[in-house]
Design a protein around this motif. Structure first.
Motif, mmCIF file in Angstrom:
data_model
loop_
_atom_site.group_PDB
_atom_site.id
_atom_site.type_symbol
_atom_site.label_atom_id
_atom_site.label_comp_id
_atom_site.label_asym_id
_atom_site.label_seq_id
_atom_site.Cartn_x
_atom_site.Cartn_y
_atom_site.Cartn_z
ATOM 1 N N PHE A 31 36.324 22.196 31.198
ATOM 2 C CA PHE A 31 36.778 22.943 32.356
ATOM 3 C C PHE A 31 38.296 22.998 32.387
ATOM 4 O O PHE A 31 38.894 24.063 32.587
ATOM 5 N N ILE A 32 38.941 21.873 32.182
ATOM 6 C CA ILE A 32 40.407 21.824 32.169
ATOM 7 C C ILE A 32 40.951 22.609 30.981
ATOM 8 O O ILE A 32 41.945 23.323 31.102
ATOM 9 N N GLY A 34 39.589 25.230 29.576
ATOM 10 C CA GLY A 34 39.462 26.646 29.920
ATOM 11 C C GLY A 34 40.533 27.096 30.892
ATOM 12 O O GLY A 34 41.077 28.199 30.772
ATOM 13 N N ALA A 35 40.847 26.230 31.850
ATOM 14 C CA ALA A 35 41.900 26.565 32.810
ATOM 15 C C ALA A 35 43.252 26.672 32.114
ATOM 16 O O ALA A 35 44.049 27.563 32.429
ATOM 17 N N VAL A 36 43.509 25.793 31.157
ATOM 18 C CA VAL A 36 44.775 25.847 30.412
ATOM 19 C C VAL A 36 44.853 27.132 29.592
ATOM 20 O O VAL A 36 45.895 27.805 29.572
ATOM 21 N N GLU A 38 43.343 29.972 30.219
ATOM 22 C CA GLU A 38 43.528 31.083 31.155
ATOM 23 C C GLU A 38 44.976 31.144 31.637
ATOM 24 O O GLU A 38 45.566 32.218 31.722
ATOM 25 N N PHE A 39 45.557 29.996 31.951
ATOM 26 C CA PHE A 39 46.950 29.944 32.375
ATOM 27 C C PHE A 39 47.867 30.486 31.281
ATOM 28 O O PHE A 39 48.795 31.251 31.560
#
Length: 80
Positions: A31-32, A34-36, A38-39
């Motif tokens: 999850f983290i 994927g967030a990185v 996306e960022f």
């Protein structure tokens, strides 16, 4: 028969949360991650372009082509 190394097995055992989360203990890591990603896709620019500018430009081009096809079909129908 398992095809992974002892080092990998040891690394997987070291990660916390096995008692409470079981196999899902890796979910926060992904999850983290994927967030990185996306960022980075939003904020990382190569020259003056980032992922979303390219994506939006491509979608606009596809919409223009679709509208042109529809206009040509309308003109052909009117001629017949």
């Amino acid at each position: 028969m398992y095809f992974y190394s002892k080092k990998l097995r040891k690394f997987l055992r070291v990660l916390p949360g096995k008692k409470y989360l079981g196999e899902y203990r890796f979910l926060p890591i992904f999850f983290i991650g994927g967030a990185v990603i996306e960022f980075l896709m939003i904020n990382w620019h190569v020259g003056e372009v980032n992922f979303y500018k390219v994506y939006k430009k491509r979608k606009v081009e596809e919409l223009v082509k679709q509208c042109e096809r529809e206009e040509l079909l309308k003109l052909q129908i009117k001629k017949t």
